[in-house]
Design a protein around this motif. Structure first.
Motif, PDB file in Angstrom:
ATOM      1  N   ILE A   1      -4.296  -4.221  -0.460  1.00  0.00           N
ATOM      2  CA  ILE A   1      -5.004  -3.497  -1.511  1.00  0.00           C
ATOM      3  C   ILE A   1      -4.895  -4.283  -2.815  1.00  0.00           C
ATOM      4  CG2 ILE A   1      -5.177  -1.355  -2.837  1.00  0.00           C
ATOM      5  CD1 ILE A   1      -3.880   0.106  -0.498  1.00  0.00           C
ATOM      6  N   ASN A   2      -6.032  -4.622  -3.387  1.00  0.00           N
ATOM      7  CA  ASN A   2      -6.073  -5.257  -4.703  1.00  0.00           C
ATOM      8  C   ASN A   2      -6.671  -4.270  -5.698  1.00  0.00           C
ATOM      9  OD1 ASN A   2      -5.190  -8.059  -4.223  1.00  0.00           O
ATOM     10  ND2 ASN A   2      -6.978  -8.131  -2.896  1.00  0.00           N
ATOM     11  N   TYR A   3      -5.965  -4.050  -6.783  1.00  0.00           N
ATOM     12  CA  TYR A   3      -6.489  -3.204  -7.852  1.00  0.00           C
ATOM     13  C   TYR A   3      -6.174  -3.915  -9.161  1.00  0.00           C
ATOM     14  CZ  TYR A   3      -7.416   1.099 -10.544  1.00  0.00           C
ATOM     15  OH  TYR A   3      -7.922   2.027 -11.429  1.00  0.00           O
ATOM     16  N   ILE A   4      -7.127  -4.708  -9.630  1.00  0.00           N
ATOM     17  CA  ILE A   4      -6.907  -5.604 -10.762  1.00  0.00           C
ATOM     18  C   ILE A   4      -7.998  -5.406 -11.803  1.00  0.00           C
ATOM     19  CG2 ILE A   4      -6.748  -8.032 -11.478  1.00  0.00           C
ATOM     20  CD1 ILE A   4      -5.851  -8.626  -8.564  1.00  0.00           C
ATOM     21  N   ILE A   5      -7.589  -5.251 -13.042  1.00  0.00           N
ATOM     22  CA  ILE A   5      -8.552  -5.211 -14.142  1.00  0.00           C
ATOM     23  C   ILE A   5      -8.176  -6.291 -15.153  1.00  0.00           C
ATOM     24  CG2 ILE A   5      -9.099  -2.766 -13.855  1.00  0.00           C
ATOM     25  CD1 ILE A   5      -7.253  -2.156 -16.196  1.00  0.00           C
ATOM     26  N   SER A   6      -9.162  -6.726 -15.908  1.00  0.00           N
ATOM     27  CA  SER A   6      -8.925  -7.778 -16.915  1.00  0.00           C
ATOM     28  C   SER A   6      -9.075  -7.162 -18.297  1.00  0.00           C
ATOM     29  CB  SER A   6      -9.915  -8.933 -16.711  1.00  0.00           C
ATOM     30  OG  SER A   6     -11.247  -8.435 -16.621  1.00  0.00           O
TER      31      SER A   6
ATOM     32  N   ASP B   1       0.182   4.224 -13.829  1.00  0.00           N
ATOM     33  CA  ASP B   1      -1.229   4.544 -14.051  1.00  0.00           C
ATOM     34  C   ASP B   1      -2.124   4.128 -12.883  1.00  0.00           C
ATOM     35  OD1 ASP B   1      -1.774   6.052 -16.238  1.00  0.00           O
ATOM     36  OD2 ASP B   1      -2.011   4.391 -17.623  1.00  0.00           O
ATOM     37  N   MET B   2      -2.078   2.856 -12.531  1.00  0.00           N
ATOM     38  CA  MET B   2      -2.952   2.339 -11.482  1.00  0.00           C
ATOM     39  C   MET B   2      -2.315   2.495 -10.096  1.00  0.00           C
ATOM     40  SD  MET B   2      -4.143  -1.042 -13.628  1.00  0.00           S
ATOM     41  CE  MET B   2      -5.196  -1.761 -12.372  1.00  0.00           C
ATOM     42  N   GLY B   3      -0.985   2.357 -10.046  1.00  0.00           N
ATOM     43  CA  GLY B   3      -0.289   2.554  -8.782  1.00  0.00           C
ATOM     44  C   GLY B   3      -0.443   3.970  -8.265  1.00  0.00           C
ATOM     45  N   TYR B   4      -0.597   4.928  -9.164  1.00  0.00           N
ATOM     46  CA  TYR B   4      -0.817   6.321  -8.768  1.00  0.00           C
ATOM     47  C   TYR B   4      -2.039   6.416  -7.855  1.00  0.00           C
ATOM     48  CZ  TYR B   4      -0.581  11.410  -9.291  1.00  0.00           C
ATOM     49  OH  TYR B   4      -0.444  12.760  -9.040  1.00  0.00           O
TER      50      TYR B   4
ATOM     51  N   MET C   1      -7.386 -12.276 -14.246  1.00  0.00           N
ATOM     52  CA  MET C   1      -8.441 -13.162 -14.743  1.00  0.00           C
ATOM     53  C   MET C   1      -9.801 -12.472 -14.712  1.00  0.00           C
ATOM     54  SD  MET C   1      -7.439 -16.179 -15.770  1.00  0.00           S
ATOM     55  CE  MET C   1      -8.783 -17.328 -15.474  1.00  0.00           C
ATOM     56  N   GLU C   2     -10.010 -11.680 -13.649  1.00  0.00           N
ATOM     57  CA  GLU C   2     -11.253 -10.926 -13.535  1.00  0.00           C
ATOM     58  C   GLU C   2     -11.004  -9.668 -12.712  1.00  0.00           C
ATOM     59  OE1 GLU C   2     -13.124 -13.359  -9.726  1.00  0.00           O
ATOM     60  OE2 GLU C   2     -13.875 -13.760 -11.757  1.00  0.00           O
ATOM     61  N   LYS C   3     -11.874  -8.686 -12.877  1.00  0.00           N
ATOM     62  CA  LYS C   3     -11.713  -7.417 -12.177  1.00  0.00           C
ATOM     63  C   LYS C   3     -11.922  -7.610 -10.681  1.00  0.00           C
ATOM     64  CE  LYS C   3     -13.326  -2.613 -12.227  1.00  0.00           C
ATOM     65  NZ  LYS C   3     -14.217  -1.632 -12.867  1.00  0.00           N
ATOM     66  N   ASN C   4     -11.055  -6.994  -9.901  1.00  0.00           N
ATOM     67  CA  ASN C   4     -11.187  -7.072  -8.447  1.00  0.00           C
ATOM     68  C   ASN C   4     -10.544  -5.834  -7.835  1.00  0.00           C
ATOM     69  OD1 ASN C   4     -11.567  -7.936  -5.802  1.00  0.00           O
ATOM     70  ND2 ASN C   4      -9.597  -8.980  -5.744  1.00  0.00           N
ATOM     71  N   GLU C   5     -11.335  -5.076  -7.105  1.00  0.00           N
ATOM     72  CA  GLU C   5     -10.825  -3.876  -6.448  1.00  0.00           C
ATOM     73  C   GLU C   5     -11.351  -3.844  -5.024  1.00  0.00           C
ATOM     74  OE1 GLU C   5     -11.113   0.977  -6.853  1.00  0.00           O
ATOM     75  OE2 GLU C   5     -11.442  -0.251  -8.641  1.00  0.00           O
ATOM     76  N   ASP C   6     -10.453  -4.020  -4.054  1.00  0.00           N
ATOM     77  CA  ASP C   6     -10.886  -3.986  -2.663  1.00  0.00           C
ATOM     78  C   ASP C   6      -9.726  -3.656  -1.740  1.00  0.00           C
ATOM     79  OD1 ASP C   6      -9.421  -6.326  -2.621  1.00  0.00           O
ATOM     80  OD2 ASP C   6     -11.018  -7.589  -1.834  1.00  0.00           O
ATOM     81  N   ILE C   7     -10.074  -3.313  -0.497  1.00  0.00           N
ATOM     82  CA  ILE C   7      -9.096  -3.006   0.542  1.00  0.00           C
ATOM     83  C   ILE C   7      -9.498  -3.750   1.802  1.00  0.00           C
ATOM     84  CG2 ILE C   7      -8.047  -1.207   1.970  1.00  0.00           C
ATOM     85  CD1 ILE C   7      -8.735   0.807  -0.214  1.00  0.00           C
ATOM     86  N   THR C   8      -8.538  -4.442   2.418  1.00  0.00           N
ATOM     87  CA  THR C   8      -8.768  -5.118   3.700  1.00  0.00           C
ATOM     88  C   THR C   8      -7.767  -4.586   4.705  1.00  0.00           C
ATOM     89  OG1 THR C   8      -9.444  -7.127   2.514  1.00  0.00           O
ATOM     90  CG2 THR C   8      -8.995  -7.329   4.875  1.00  0.00           C
ATOM     91  N   ALA C   9      -8.268  -4.108   5.847  1.00  0.00           N
ATOM     92  CA  ALA C   9      -7.413  -3.589   6.915  1.00  0.00           C
ATOM     93  C   ALA C   9      -7.566  -4.471   8.143  1.00  0.00           C
ATOM     94  CB  ALA C   9      -7.792  -2.149   7.245  1.00  0.00           C
ATOM     95  N   TYR C  10      -6.435  -4.912   8.705  1.00  0.00           N
ATOM     96  CA  TYR C  10      -6.441  -5.806   9.854  1.00  0.00           C
ATOM     97  C   TYR C  10      -6.051  -5.039  11.114  1.00  0.00           C
ATOM     98  CZ  TYR C  10      -6.532  -9.360   6.219  1.00  0.00           C
ATOM     99  OH  TYR C  10      -6.883 -10.121   5.138  1.00  0.00           O
TER     100      TYR C  10
END
Length: 320
Positions: A148-153, A175-178, A234-243
């Protein structure tokens, strides 16, 4: 419903009020100490509405049955204590509380007969995440790992009250971990979550005393889950990858992509372009009823326990 708003900051202006308008819900009063916030809210609503700078006067004069409250984290305790004397449904911004001690207090308030608290967790209503859960469940594939990536710039990370532990209770992890913990609860139907590893980092020492980066490894239902959370990316990135054993599932704001282990795309499902706030309000205000508040309360307490686990694992000094 007779809805009023306490706190007309950016999240209310950008998300809550437009969602209410979209669902045809009238706002009966606004409260904020900032005239700029009030004027922007009135402009969005585009109808005459009583305004207040004192929440007690609003409650006594308007007698709402539902309050949307979005304020700095340290202000909730006083207001919720006052509101708990009334028959009210509270819709408050996350986190549920500053800490577990406060969570117990809010839980006691909310288990009263006529007073209920709903903590906003709109991320689980993101259309692509709903698609992800549906496809993972439908496939029957055994999932072994999730990223899980939850990144804002942010141009001004942890600014103002958010940068001080005494007023914010924490940084990006709280805040974001919630949201991240809530999404895991959603994907795994509330299964127990444990923390294997956690590192909370203040990368800008001196400017604030809370974390702006968090790396956390969770364990849930036999699945290892890694989370990368930051407000200084560096830049906003929000995604989830499940293997899974046979498939890889990837969700972002565009939709869900499913590949096999040879990297061939099996399916792509485009996400519906609708605000998660609209989906959230529709779900618990009109579809969930009282059960929606009880379920949300139990989930909120569960999230606070997981957040505290990670803080202890990280040994992050939140009172620097």
């Amino acid at each position: 419903m007779k809805v009023a708003v306490i706190g007309c900051g950016s999240i209310v202006l950008k998300e809550h009020l437009p969602a209410m308008i979209s669902l045809g819900v009238k706002i009966h009063a606004l409260c904020d100490i900032s005239s700029d916030n009030i004027n922007q809210a009135k402009e969005i609503l585009n109808y005459e509405i009583p305004i207040y700078s004192c929440y007690k006067m609003l409650i006594d004069n308007i007698q709402p049955d539902t309050l949307i409250i979005a304020l700095p984290h340290d202000l909730y305790c006083e207001i919720l204590k006052y509101c708990s004397n009334y028959s009210l449904k509270i819709i408050k911004e996350k986190p549920f509380s500053l800490n577990l001690t406060q969570a117990k207090l809010f839980s006691d308030f909310s288990r009263g007969k006529n007073f209920k608290i709903f903590t906003v967790c709109q991320k689980r209503y993101t259309p692509s995440y709903e698609l992800l859960k549906k496809e993972m469940d439908k496939s029957g594939d055994k999932i072994s790992q999730i990223m899980i990536n939850y990144i804002i710039s942010s141009k001004n990370p942890n600014a103002n009250w958010r940068g001080q532990f005494l007023t914010s209770g924490g940084g990006v992890w709280l805040d974001m971990g919630y949201h991240v913990v809530d999404i895991i609860n959603y994907l795994f139907n509330g299964e127990k979550i444990t923390i294997n590893y956690a590192k909370l980092i203040n990368s800008s020492e001196g400017e604030y005393n809370v974390d702006d980066i968090a790396f956390v490894e969770f364990e849930c239902a036999g699945v290892t889950i890694f989370a990368n959370i930051s407000c200084v990316g560096m830049e906003k990135n929000e995604d989830i990858t499940a293997y899974g054993r046979n498939r890889i599932f990837h969700a972002n704001k565009e939709g869900v992509t499913i590949k096999n282990k040879k990297q061939k795309v099996i399916n792509f499902y485009k996400a519906e372009p609708i605000s998660p706030f609209i989906r959230m309000y529709q779900s618990f205000l009109f579809d969930g009823g009282e059960a929606g508040f009880e379920k949300n309360l139990n989930n909120s307490i569960s999230i606070m326990h997981v957040l505290e686990q990670a803080v202890k694992k990280s040994n992050f000094n939140r009172t620097i």
